[in-house]
Design a protein around this motif. Structure first.
Motif, PDB file in Angstrom:
ATOM      1  N   ASN A   1       6.948  14.381  -4.736  1.00  0.00           N
ATOM      2  CA  ASN A   1       5.615  13.866  -5.314  1.00  0.00           C
ATOM      3  C   ASN A   1       5.736  12.229  -5.620  1.00  0.00           C
ATOM      4  O   ASN A   1       5.268  11.913  -6.631  1.00  0.00           O
ATOM      5  CB  ASN A   1       5.296  14.708  -6.695  1.00  0.00           C
ATOM      6  CG  ASN A   1       4.009  14.443  -7.220  1.00  0.00           C
ATOM      7  OD1 ASN A   1       3.156  14.246  -6.232  1.00  0.00           O
ATOM      8  ND2 ASN A   1       3.794  14.438  -8.323  1.00  0.00           N
ATOM      9  N   ASP A   2       6.526  11.530  -4.509  1.00  0.00           N
ATOM     10  CA  ASP A   2       6.304   9.985  -4.909  1.00  0.00           C
ATOM     11  C   ASP A   2       6.028   9.547  -3.321  1.00  0.00           C
ATOM     12  O   ASP A   2       6.251   9.973  -2.709  1.00  0.00           O
ATOM     13  CB  ASP A   2       7.358   9.469  -5.700  1.00  0.00           C
ATOM     14  CG  ASP A   2       8.763   9.778  -5.057  1.00  0.00           C
ATOM     15  OD1 ASP A   2       8.862  10.199  -3.804  1.00  0.00           O
ATOM     16  OD2 ASP A   2       9.704   9.584  -5.558  1.00  0.00           O
ATOM     17  N   TYR A   3       5.743   8.363  -3.412  1.00  0.00           N
ATOM     18  CA  TYR A   3       5.339   7.529  -2.148  1.00  0.00           C
ATOM     19  C   TYR A   3       6.534   6.855  -1.927  1.00  0.00           C
ATOM     20  O   TYR A   3       7.569   6.422  -2.433  1.00  0.00           O
ATOM     21  CB  TYR A   3       4.211   6.396  -2.493  1.00  0.00           C
ATOM     22  CG  TYR A   3       2.908   6.733  -2.737  1.00  0.00           C
ATOM     23  CD1 TYR A   3       2.086   7.406  -1.530  1.00  0.00           C
ATOM     24  CD2 TYR A   3       2.413   7.259  -4.071  1.00  0.00           C
ATOM     25  CE1 TYR A   3       0.912   7.864  -1.773  1.00  0.00           C
ATOM     26  CE2 TYR A   3       1.154   7.839  -4.027  1.00  0.00           C
ATOM     27  CZ  TYR A   3       0.392   8.349  -3.157  1.00  0.00           C
ATOM     28  OH  TYR A   3      -0.850   8.532  -3.175  1.00  0.00           O
ATOM     29  N   VAL A   4       6.909   6.786  -0.323  1.00  0.00           N
ATOM     30  CA  VAL A   4       7.907   6.084   0.322  1.00  0.00           C
ATOM     31  C   VAL A   4       7.575   4.664   0.448  1.00  0.00           C
ATOM     32  O   VAL A   4       6.437   4.121   0.717  1.00  0.00           O
ATOM     33  CB  VAL A   4       7.908   6.573   1.632  1.00  0.00           C
ATOM     34  CG1 VAL A   4       8.994   6.033   2.355  1.00  0.00           C
ATOM     35  CG2 VAL A   4       8.410   8.195   1.782  1.00  0.00           C
ATOM     36  N   THR A   5       8.664   3.885  -0.242  1.00  0.00           N
ATOM     37  CA  THR A   5       8.365   2.444  -0.496  1.00  0.00           C
ATOM     38  C   THR A   5       9.276   1.707   0.488  1.00  0.00           C
ATOM     39  O   THR A   5      10.438   2.454   0.514  1.00  0.00           O
ATOM     40  CB  THR A   5       8.263   1.885  -1.758  1.00  0.00           C
ATOM     41  OG1 THR A   5       9.545   2.359  -2.356  1.00  0.00           O
ATOM     42  CG2 THR A   5       7.075   2.351  -2.617  1.00  0.00           C
ATOM     43  N   ILE A   6       8.879   0.623   0.821  1.00  0.00           N
ATOM     44  CA  ILE A   6       9.992  -0.242   1.656  1.00  0.00           C
ATOM     45  C   ILE A   6      10.106  -1.733   0.977  1.00  0.00           C
ATOM     46  O   ILE A   6       8.970  -2.234   0.779  1.00  0.00           O
ATOM     47  CB  ILE A   6       9.690  -0.440   3.229  1.00  0.00           C
ATOM     48  CG1 ILE A   6       9.764   1.135   3.879  1.00  0.00           C
ATOM     49  CG2 ILE A   6      10.661  -1.460   4.062  1.00  0.00           C
ATOM     50  CD1 ILE A   6       9.046   0.921   5.189  1.00  0.00           C
TER      51      ILE A   6
ATOM     52  N   GLU B   1       0.801  -1.275   0.140  1.00  0.00           N
ATOM     53  CA  GLU B   1      -0.201   0.089  -0.079  1.00  0.00           C
ATOM     54  C   GLU B   1       1.032   1.387   0.095  1.00  0.00           C
ATOM     55  O   GLU B   1       1.863   1.262   0.681  1.00  0.00           O
ATOM     56  CB  GLU B   1      -0.860   0.099   1.095  1.00  0.00           C
ATOM     57  CG  GLU B   1      -2.083  -1.195   1.310  1.00  0.00           C
ATOM     58  CD  GLU B   1      -3.142  -0.748   2.220  1.00  0.00           C
ATOM     59  OE1 GLU B   1      -3.134   0.223   2.848  1.00  0.00           O
ATOM     60  OE2 GLU B   1      -3.981  -1.742   2.199  1.00  0.00           O
ATOM     61  N   HIS B   2       0.518   2.263  -0.646  1.00  0.00           N
ATOM     62  CA  HIS B   2       1.009   3.644  -0.908  1.00  0.00           C
ATOM     63  C   HIS B   2       0.550   4.508   0.403  1.00  0.00           C
ATOM     64  O   HIS B   2      -0.971   5.068  -0.047  1.00  0.00           O
ATOM     65  CB  HIS B   2       1.018   4.176  -2.118  1.00  0.00           C
ATOM     66  CG  HIS B   2       1.598   3.285  -3.138  1.00  0.00           C
ATOM     67  ND1 HIS B   2       1.675   3.496  -4.584  1.00  0.00           N
ATOM     68  CD2 HIS B   2       2.806   2.540  -3.018  1.00  0.00           C
ATOM     69  CE1 HIS B   2       2.332   2.562  -5.186  1.00  0.00           C
ATOM     70  NE2 HIS B   2       3.064   2.027  -4.208  1.00  0.00           N
ATOM     71  N   ARG B   3       1.042   4.729   1.325  1.00  0.00           N
ATOM     72  CA  ARG B   3       0.626   5.549   2.413  1.00  0.00           C
ATOM     73  C   ARG B   3       1.234   6.883   2.709  1.00  0.00           C
ATOM     74  O   ARG B   3       0.754   7.533   3.630  1.00  0.00           O
ATOM     75  CB  ARG B   3       0.556   4.571   3.664  1.00  0.00           C
ATOM     76  CG  ARG B   3      -0.512   3.559   3.467  1.00  0.00           C
ATOM     77  CD  ARG B   3      -1.929   3.916   3.491  1.00  0.00           C
ATOM     78  NE  ARG B   3      -3.130   3.128   3.117  1.00  0.00           N
ATOM     79  CZ  ARG B   3      -4.114   3.107   3.671  1.00  0.00           C
ATOM     80  NH1 ARG B   3      -4.718   4.321   3.715  1.00  0.00           N
ATOM     81  NH2 ARG B   3      -4.929   2.006   3.424  1.00  0.00           N
ATOM     82  N   LEU B   4       2.447   6.923   2.436  1.00  0.00           N
ATOM     83  CA  LEU B   4       3.352   8.147   2.869  1.00  0.00           C
ATOM     84  C   LEU B   4       3.817   8.970   1.766  1.00  0.00           C
ATOM     85  O   LEU B   4       4.749   8.497   1.078  1.00  0.00           O
ATOM     86  CB  LEU B   4       4.472   7.696   3.768  1.00  0.00           C
ATOM     87  CG  LEU B   4       5.284   8.952   4.190  1.00  0.00           C
ATOM     88  CD1 LEU B   4       4.541   9.751   5.153  1.00  0.00           C
ATOM     89  CD2 LEU B   4       6.648   8.145   4.941  1.00  0.00           C
ATOM     90  N   LEU B   5       3.310  10.063   1.347  1.00  0.00           N
ATOM     91  CA  LEU B   5       3.591  10.710   0.052  1.00  0.00           C
ATOM     92  C   LEU B   5       4.652  11.789   0.439  1.00  0.00           C
ATOM     93  O   LEU B   5       4.261  12.854   1.207  1.00  0.00           O
ATOM     94  CB  LEU B   5       2.046  11.457  -0.535  1.00  0.00           C
ATOM     95  CG  LEU B   5       2.141  12.203  -1.867  1.00  0.00           C
ATOM     96  CD1 LEU B   5       2.850  11.265  -3.068  1.00  0.00           C
ATOM     97  CD2 LEU B   5       1.014  12.729  -2.272  1.00  0.00           C
ATOM     98  N   ASN B   6       5.624  11.847  -0.213  1.00  0.00           N
ATOM     99  CA  ASN B   6       6.765  13.042  -0.031  1.00  0.00           C
ATOM    100  C   ASN B   6       6.344  14.147  -0.776  1.00  0.00           C
ATOM    101  O   ASN B   6       6.171  14.017  -2.222  1.00  0.00           O
ATOM    102  CB  ASN B   6       7.776  12.354  -0.629  1.00  0.00           C
ATOM    103  CG  ASN B   6       9.031  13.534  -0.187  1.00  0.00           C
ATOM    104  OD1 ASN B   6       8.847  14.589  -0.139  1.00  0.00           O
ATOM    105  ND2 ASN B   6      10.380  12.780  -0.152  1.00  0.00           N
ATOM    106  N   LEU B   7       5.938  15.173  -0.289  1.00  0.00           N
ATOM    107  CA  LEU B   7       5.471  16.360  -0.927  1.00  0.00           C
ATOM    108  C   LEU B   7       6.512  16.941  -2.099  1.00  0.00           C
ATOM    109  O   LEU B   7       6.187  17.362  -2.961  1.00  0.00           O
ATOM    110  CB  LEU B   7       5.193  17.691   0.031  1.00  0.00           C
ATOM    111  CG  LEU B   7       4.742  18.964  -0.357  1.00  0.00           C
ATOM    112  CD1 LEU B   7       3.411  18.691  -0.871  1.00  0.00           C
ATOM    113  CD2 LEU B   7       4.739  19.893   0.593  1.00  0.00           C
ATOM    114  N   LEU B   8       8.046  16.910  -1.333  1.00  0.00           N
ATOM    115  CA  LEU B   8       8.908  17.501  -2.399  1.00  0.00           C
ATOM    116  C   LEU B   8       9.179  16.780  -3.435  1.00  0.00           C
ATOM    117  O   LEU B   8       9.433  17.328  -4.728  1.00  0.00           O
ATOM    118  CB  LEU B   8      10.125  17.792  -1.208  1.00  0.00           C
ATOM    119  CG  LEU B   8       9.779  18.360  -0.276  1.00  0.00           C
ATOM    120  CD1 LEU B   8      11.298  18.711   0.673  1.00  0.00           C
ATOM    121  CD2 LEU B   8       9.292  19.912  -0.515  1.00  0.00           C
TER     122      LEU B   8
END
Length: 202
Positions: free
Chosen positions: A170-175, A161-168
């Protein structure tokens, strides 16, 4: 609501999402990123593809910061706030907030070097913990420029799931799946997560 698929997205906005759009002194790249986000998200809202949430904690932070801002910036923030669908009232407790900070501190200590998104990870302030918990409880995509303070957030959801969006960026934090699985098989982390759920379910 979900961060994936065609369901309506629920975005929960951190304080800097408002400040970088409204501040005349914001770094040029930060301001551009915030403008891009607001342009895109308001289009999603108009098409009923997204709703915007804000926790009471962010309202408080903006109120405190307003005393150091000029009239134009205060007005811009006020205009942005008019787009918010729901302001979420307080519901966290000091024990919940401390538990989230403890979990983040543990992940930072044990896994920081293995996870690119967590290389600058911090355990965040009490205010950050309130924002994170509110986003989690209301099943939101958390939007922030301060990824380091919220790097724990994706670990509270299924890995895909994509849950944390980096404003700067414009992409999602993935692990990566392997690191995610390692953490979720760590008995100390899973014990902490269970404790957090126990606090919430009391």
């Amino acid at each position: 609501m979900s961060g994936n698929g065609t369901e309506t997205k629920a975005y929960l906005l951190d304080t800097n999402v408002f400040r970088y759009k409204s501040s005349p002194s914001a770094h040029t790249n930060h301001k551009k990123a915030a403008k891009r986000f607001w342009k895109d998200v308001l289009q999603e809202v108009r098409h009923e593809e997204a709703v915007l949430y804000i926790p009471k904690e962010v309202i408080r932070e903006l109120e405190l910061q307003s005393y150091t801002l000029g009239e134009k910036e205060r007005q811009r923030i006020s205009e942005l706030l008019e787009n918010i669908t729901i302001t979420i009232p307080d519901w966290t407790t000091p024990d919940m907030e401390h538990q989230v900070r403890k979990m983040a501190a543990y992940i930072r200590s044990e896994y920081q070097r293995k996870i690119n998104a967590m290389r600058d990870m911090e355990y965040g302030s009490v205010s950050d913990a309130r924002i994170l918990l509110t986003a989690w409880q209301y099943d939101c995509i958390l939007v922030t420029a301060n990824i380091k303070d919220f790097a724990l957030y994706p670990l509270l959801f299924p890995q895909h799931e994509h849950r944390l969006l980096n404003l700067l960026s414009n992409d999602y934090v993935t692990i990566s799946p392997s690191i995610y699985d390692t953490i979720h098989h760590d008995p100390i982390f899973t014990g902490m997560l269970q404790e957090l759920n126990d606090f919430i379910n009391r």
